[in-house]
Motif scaffolding. Structure first.
Motif, PDB file in Angstrom:
ATOM      1  N   ILE A   5       0.831  -1.159   0.080  1.00 10.23           N
ATOM      2  CA  ILE A   5      -0.015   0.049   0.037  1.00 10.23           C
ATOM      3  C   ILE A   5       0.786   1.268  -0.017  1.00 10.23           C
ATOM      4  O   ILE A   5       1.674   1.115   0.550  1.00 10.23           O
ATOM      5  N   THR A   6       0.432   2.217  -0.908  1.00  8.09           N
ATOM      6  CA  THR A   6       1.445   3.375  -0.893  1.00  8.09           C
ATOM      7  C   THR A   6       0.699   4.480  -0.272  1.00  8.09           C
ATOM      8  O   THR A   6      -0.585   4.572   0.158  1.00  8.09           O
ATOM      9  N   SER A   7       1.372   5.603  -0.116  1.00  3.05           N
ATOM     10  CA  SER A   7       0.892   6.764   0.769  1.00  3.05           C
ATOM     11  C   SER A   7      -0.146   7.452  -0.138  1.00  3.05           C
ATOM     12  O   SER A   7      -1.104   8.311   0.574  1.00  3.05           O
ATOM     13  N   LYS A   8      -0.327   7.127  -1.327  1.00  5.13           N
ATOM     14  CA  LYS A   8      -1.472   7.815  -2.285  1.00  5.13           C
ATOM     15  C   LYS A   8      -2.749   6.926  -2.233  1.00  5.13           C
ATOM     16  O   LYS A   8      -3.547   7.329  -3.178  1.00  5.13           O
ATOM     17  N   GLY A   9      -2.615   5.711  -1.515  1.00  6.52           N
ATOM     18  CA  GLY A   9      -3.743   4.785  -1.604  1.00  6.52           C
ATOM     19  C   GLY A   9      -3.748   3.768  -2.847  1.00  6.52           C
ATOM     20  O   GLY A   9      -4.821   3.073  -2.640  1.00  6.52           O
ATOM     21  N   VAL A  10      -2.662   3.582  -3.243  1.00  2.00           N
ATOM     22  CA  VAL A  10      -2.534   2.639  -4.354  1.00  2.00           C
ATOM     23  C   VAL A  10      -2.312   1.349  -3.644  1.00  2.00           C
ATOM     24  O   VAL A  10      -1.258   1.206  -2.705  1.00  2.00           O
ATOM     25  N   THR A  11      -2.936   0.074  -4.041  1.00  2.00           N
ATOM     26  CA  THR A  11      -2.771  -1.113  -3.324  1.00  2.00           C
ATOM     27  C   THR A  11      -2.456  -2.127  -4.574  1.00  2.00           C
ATOM     28  O   THR A  11      -3.040  -2.073  -5.555  1.00  2.00           O
ATOM     29  N   ASN A  12      -1.630  -2.879  -4.247  1.00  5.17           N
ATOM     30  CA  ASN A  12      -0.786  -3.851  -5.368  1.00  5.17           C
ATOM     31  C   ASN A  12      -0.973  -5.154  -4.535  1.00  5.17           C
ATOM     32  O   ASN A  12      -0.251  -5.423  -3.574  1.00  5.17           O
ATOM     33  N   ARG A  13      -1.681  -6.220  -5.128  1.00  4.39           N
ATOM     34  CA  ARG A  13      -1.419  -7.511  -4.331  1.00  4.39           C
ATOM     35  C   ARG A  13      -1.082  -8.603  -5.327  1.00  4.39           C
ATOM     36  O   ARG A  13      -1.354  -8.556  -6.565  1.00  4.39           O
ATOM     37  N   VAL A  14       0.340  -9.004  -5.237  1.00  9.35           N
ATOM     38  CA  VAL A  14       0.896 -10.065  -5.960  1.00  9.35           C
ATOM     39  C   VAL A  14       0.928 -11.385  -5.271  1.00  9.35           C
ATOM     40  O   VAL A  14       1.596 -11.369  -4.324  1.00  9.35           O
ATOM     41  N   PRO A  15       0.543 -12.640  -5.941  1.00  6.00           N
ATOM     42  CA  PRO A  15       0.859 -13.907  -5.345  1.00  6.00           C
ATOM     43  C   PRO A  15       2.258 -14.137  -5.329  1.00  6.00           C
ATOM     44  O   PRO A  15       3.069 -13.811  -6.023  1.00  6.00           O
ATOM     45  N   ALA A  16       2.770 -14.626  -4.194  1.00  3.19           N
ATOM     46  CA  ALA A  16       4.302 -14.823  -3.700  1.00  3.19           C
ATOM     47  C   ALA A  16       4.800 -15.717  -4.624  1.00  3.19           C
ATOM     48  O   ALA A  16       6.129 -15.574  -4.937  1.00  3.19           O
ATOM     49  N   ASN A  17       4.016 -16.724  -5.126  1.00  2.64           N
ATOM     50  CA  ASN A  17       4.776 -17.697  -6.065  1.00  2.64           C
ATOM     51  C   ASN A  17       4.919 -17.278  -7.442  1.00  2.64           C
ATOM     52  O   ASN A  17       5.593 -17.761  -8.294  1.00  2.64           O
ATOM     53  N   GLU A  18       4.474 -15.947  -7.659  1.00  3.44           N
ATOM     54  CA  GLU A  18       5.046 -15.119  -9.100  1.00  3.44           C
ATOM     55  C   GLU A  18       6.286 -14.580  -8.886  1.00  3.44           C
ATOM     56  O   GLU A  18       6.747 -14.066  -9.862  1.00  3.44           O
ATOM     57  N   LEU A  19       6.960 -14.534  -7.622  1.00  2.75           N
ATOM     58  CA  LEU A  19       7.954 -13.597  -7.402  1.00  2.75           C
ATOM     59  C   LEU A  19       9.157 -14.844  -7.211  1.00  2.75           C
ATOM     60  O   LEU A  19       9.002 -15.649  -6.867  1.00  2.75           O
ATOM     61  N   ARG A  20      10.286 -14.346  -8.061  1.00  2.11           N
ATOM     62  CA  ARG A  20      11.544 -15.392  -7.991  1.00  2.11           C
ATOM     63  C   ARG A  20      12.241 -15.401  -6.703  1.00  2.11           C
ATOM     64  O   ARG A  20      12.340 -14.166  -6.158  1.00  2.11           O
ATOM     65  N   LYS A  21      12.601 -16.610  -6.508  1.00  2.00           N
ATOM     66  CA  LYS A  21      13.370 -16.716  -5.193  1.00  2.00           C
ATOM     67  C   LYS A  21      14.788 -16.280  -5.596  1.00  2.00           C
ATOM     68  O   LYS A  21      15.582 -16.406  -6.496  1.00  2.00           O
ATOM     69  N   MET A  22      15.463 -15.390  -4.468  1.00  2.00           N
ATOM     70  CA  MET A  22      16.840 -14.999  -4.586  1.00  2.00           C
ATOM     71  C   MET A  22      17.792 -15.294  -3.352  1.00  2.00           C
ATOM     72  O   MET A  22      17.077 -15.206  -2.025  1.00  2.00           O
TER      73      MET A  22
END
Length: 92
Positions: free
Chosen positions: A39-56
């Motif tokens: 969530i950003t200070s301007k109220g924008v919300t982004n929801r991403v499934p964790a399995n779509e992010l690469r492991k590092m």
């Protein structure tokens, strides 16, 4: 993985700072069955499934999940339960 530190240990580096990538804003650990909600200070919300992010590894520079405007900042990054898709139910 982090090695065990003994007395007099000098700590461990978890991220390289660099001008081109900016500052580390948040560091969270999520399982494949969870979502990451930002969530950003301007109220924008982004929801991403964790399995779509690469492991590092811990020396990596991270993943850009959301690009911010000039005056926008991240106010919250949390791990949340997966979103239920309409029409799907458990056990089917």
């Amino acid at each position: 993985k982090f090695r065990h530190q003994h007395r007099g240990g000098m700590g461990l580096k978890i991220s390289r700072g660099a001008e081109k990538i900016g500052s580390v804003v948040s560091l969270v650990k999520a399982g494949d069955a969870e979502d990451l909600t930002i969530i950003t200070s301007k109220g924008v919300t982004n929801r991403v499934p964790a399995n779509e992010l690469r492991k590092m590894g811990r020396g990596a520079q991270g993943v850009i999940v959301m690009r911010l405007g000039d005056e926008d900042t991240i106010v919250s990054a949390v791990v949340s339960p997966p979103r239920e898709v309409e029409g799907e139910s458990e056990g089917t």
